[in-house]
Design a protein around this motif. Sequence first.
Motif, mmCIF file in Angstrom:
data_model
loop_
_atom_site.group_PDB
_atom_site.id
_atom_site.type_symbol
_atom_site.label_atom_id
_atom_site.label_comp_id
_atom_site.label_asym_id
_atom_site.label_seq_id
_atom_site.Cartn_x
_atom_site.Cartn_y
_atom_site.Cartn_z
ATOM 1 N N MET A 153 53.664 30.134 72.753
ATOM 2 C CA MET A 153 53.855 30.816 71.453
ATOM 3 C C MET A 153 55.614 31.113 71.418
ATOM 4 N N SER A 156 57.442 28.414 70.586
ATOM 5 C CA SER A 156 57.465 27.836 69.132
ATOM 6 C C SER A 156 58.263 28.819 68.425
ATOM 7 N N THR A 157 58.186 30.338 68.512
ATOM 8 C CA THR A 157 59.035 31.103 67.855
ATOM 9 C C THR A 157 60.279 31.056 67.995
ATOM 10 N N GLY A 172 53.129 24.769 68.288
ATOM 11 C CA GLY A 172 52.029 25.618 67.524
ATOM 12 C C GLY A 172 50.995 24.779 67.285
ATOM 13 N N TRP A 188 47.237 32.462 65.313
ATOM 14 C CA TRP A 188 47.940 31.275 65.330
ATOM 15 C C TRP A 188 47.981 30.665 64.326
ATOM 16 N N LEU A 192 51.174 29.468 61.885
ATOM 17 C CA LEU A 192 51.695 28.214 61.280
ATOM 18 C C LEU A 192 51.520 27.828 59.953
#
Length: 333
Positions: A153, A156-157, A172, A188, A192
């Motif tokens: 996570m 992804s961010t 994600g 999540w 997304l």
Amino acid sequence: MEKILRGFRIAISFSFFSLFIFYIAVPFISLLSGCVTPADKGKAKTVSLEEAKKVTAKFEEKAFTPPPRTINDITLVLAQEKPKDLEAFKRALALADNGPPVTTHELKLAKFYFERAQAAHEVGRANQEIEDYRLAAKYGEKSGFVCQTNALMGLSTAEVRGGNWSQAIQVGEKVLSQETKANRLANWNSVLAWMYAKIGDLDSARKALDRAEMSKNITTGWTDFPKKWRDLMDSAIASGRAAYLDALGRLSEAEVQHIKAVKLWQPHKSASPWECGTPKVFPRLYNWKVSDLADNLRCQGRLVGAEFQARKAVRGALQSHGLYSAHTAMMVS
């Protein structure tokens, strides 16, 4: 060290300029910033000051005070260097500069890179943050790292902040494929949906929101589900739906969702993170939600309300992260 700090002060100075542009030239920014033309354009609008009062009353339950006509109050706060801010920056910088341990133990390496990625974020090293999270996930996958999902996570961010949207979404989707808990699936999928909406893939955003709602419905019968986590889940879904509505140009509907997201998160903004949570994750996400509300109001042409919320995000970042944090710089700009 002094050289590095001077560079960071220069970055903050540039942020002053960004702040000036937002407050003084904001009527022109909406022409260039990617605001979607409101679907309800043409409807009569109330006076901006009155709208600002309403927005504030909806989730703060207190009287609205119009923002000052200059940015002197913000620049004054930014100019006040606090010893604890500098100490926190130095600690994060030292951790970000640390070399990896001399070991082949994959779990130890996963933990090291996970913690260093968080420090890299605090000092604004976007490329290092991405690479460290990538390494944390790589070693974590092989070692049963308890924070493996959080490493993904985080990656992804971090990719989002680095502008790598396709990579962010790919990671994600990987998180989703590995997750089984309904509340986390709701959270999540909401993230997304936000990502898909930001890149204009509205069909995928809608499908992600539908999945989030389905997962949320599973939690309805959970009698032992703490209110805190339900509030945060509902806030995440509201943020995802707000981004979707913003992208559709349905800005007034999106505003309702932005306010809902902020209101649900507000009681928990100072909560301690869970075991694998990034330090200060709750105030950071709260500030972003307030900033998103400010952007929605700006796109509606309601500049007084937008300014009020933008100032709130900046002050929140200064309070939670301090002057030298990259998060504060992002809230300022």
